[in-house]
Design an enzyme around this catalytic site. Sequence first.
Site, PDB file in Angstrom:
ATOM      1  N   ASP A  12     -27.395  42.606  41.291  1.00  0.00           N
ATOM      2  CA  ASP A  12     -27.122  41.276  41.847  1.00  0.00           C
ATOM      3  C   ASP A  12     -25.605  41.119  42.018  1.00  0.00           C
ATOM      4  O   ASP A  12     -25.011  40.191  41.502  1.00  0.00           O
ATOM      5  CB  ASP A  12     -27.728  40.163  40.961  1.00  0.00           C
ATOM      6  CG  ASP A  12     -27.235  40.194  39.519  1.00  0.00           C
ATOM      7  OD1 ASP A  12     -26.751  41.250  39.058  1.00  0.00           O
ATOM      8  OD2 ASP A  12     -27.310  39.142  38.842  1.00  0.00           O
ATOM      9  N   HIS A 243     -20.991  44.398  30.625  1.00  0.00           N
ATOM     10  CA  HIS A 243     -22.462  44.455  30.556  1.00  0.00           C
ATOM     11  C   HIS A 243     -23.037  45.602  31.406  1.00  0.00           C
ATOM     12  O   HIS A 243     -23.645  46.543  30.901  1.00  0.00           O
ATOM     13  CB  HIS A 243     -23.066  43.153  31.065  1.00  0.00           C
ATOM     14  CG  HIS A 243     -22.591  41.928  30.377  1.00  0.00           C
ATOM     15  ND1 HIS A 243     -22.816  41.672  29.047  1.00  0.00           N
ATOM     16  CD2 HIS A 243     -21.905  40.842  30.838  1.00  0.00           C
ATOM     17  CE1 HIS A 243     -22.311  40.504  28.715  1.00  0.00           C
ATOM     18  NE2 HIS A 243     -21.746  39.977  29.785  1.00  0.00           N
TER      19      HIS A 243
END
Length: 316
Positions: A12, A243
């Site tokens: 994303d 992340h």
Amino acid sequence: MTISHPVHLDCDTGVDDALALAHLLARPHVDLVSVSTVSGNTTAERAAVNTIDLLSLAGRDEIPVAVGAHEPLVGGYRGGAPQVHGENGIGGVELSRARRAPTGRSGPEQIVQSARARTGELVLLAIGPLTNLALALALDPELPRLVRRVVVMGGAVWVPGNITEHAEANIANDPEAARAVFTAEWPVTLVPLDVTLQHSIGVAEQRALSQRGTAFHTALAAMLDTYLDFYERFYGERRAALHDPLASMIAVGDSTPSEVRRTALEVDPSHLQTRGRTRAREEGAAAEVITAVSAPAAPALLEQILALTPVETTGA
Ligand code: BDR
Ligand code: CA
């Protein structure tokens, strides 16, 4: 060199997604077969534009990018995370527009096609909400036996969440999809906040990227500004969480887990405050949850991304 890691990336894009993409492109032992996008940090459509433009800057226009799900399985897309990733997902950085469009396939169709093309070999790396993976499972029930493993950045298993007190963003943005992915019969490795928040990138790394002198590295450095602005509050200094890059490093063996817990995963599907919470439970299909890795991720990541030399394109 033998290509040992064919990877499909579902993302994303997203500042840290962009770093993960850079990492995959930089590694000679990785074959990035295809990409699909999903709404999360930004819309699936915008994430595809960001990905295609980054691939173009890296000279990798041959990698197909498929637009995936705009909406989660239940409910509607809630508008992304402009406070973390900027209005366009990549910190407001305007990249030169690539001359190509996404492939005509949907994200889930692309996942199935790549898995079938590389039966038993493909690593499915998911660094956004899991909608496309859930839809791909529905599209082709044989998918679990076609992929080698699934690596997911998501969840906060034994630590607090980041989008709510209980839930991590990728899981909270589509809990029903996460549930489908965690209960399918394929090997899942989860890279949750428990480990990703232990690894961060700061201004020294940003400076090194901007000094590398290619348009690709300069763009990565520029988009880090917005990301560092957001995370400064969390770390108390100008550092930001790694992340997605940590998940990509683990997926291709560039980071070695030092603490792994095997457990089934349960996602809270309720519409209460705890919606999207990911918890370990006793029985059921087991996933591998990484809670520590053996070395700091940032120095290796930086070295690897700096080693990337964008492929010259003819401009045709
Ligand atoms: C995850 O959510 C997104 O904001 C990041 O790109 C990462 O995939 C972290 O919770
Ligand atoms: Ca992401």
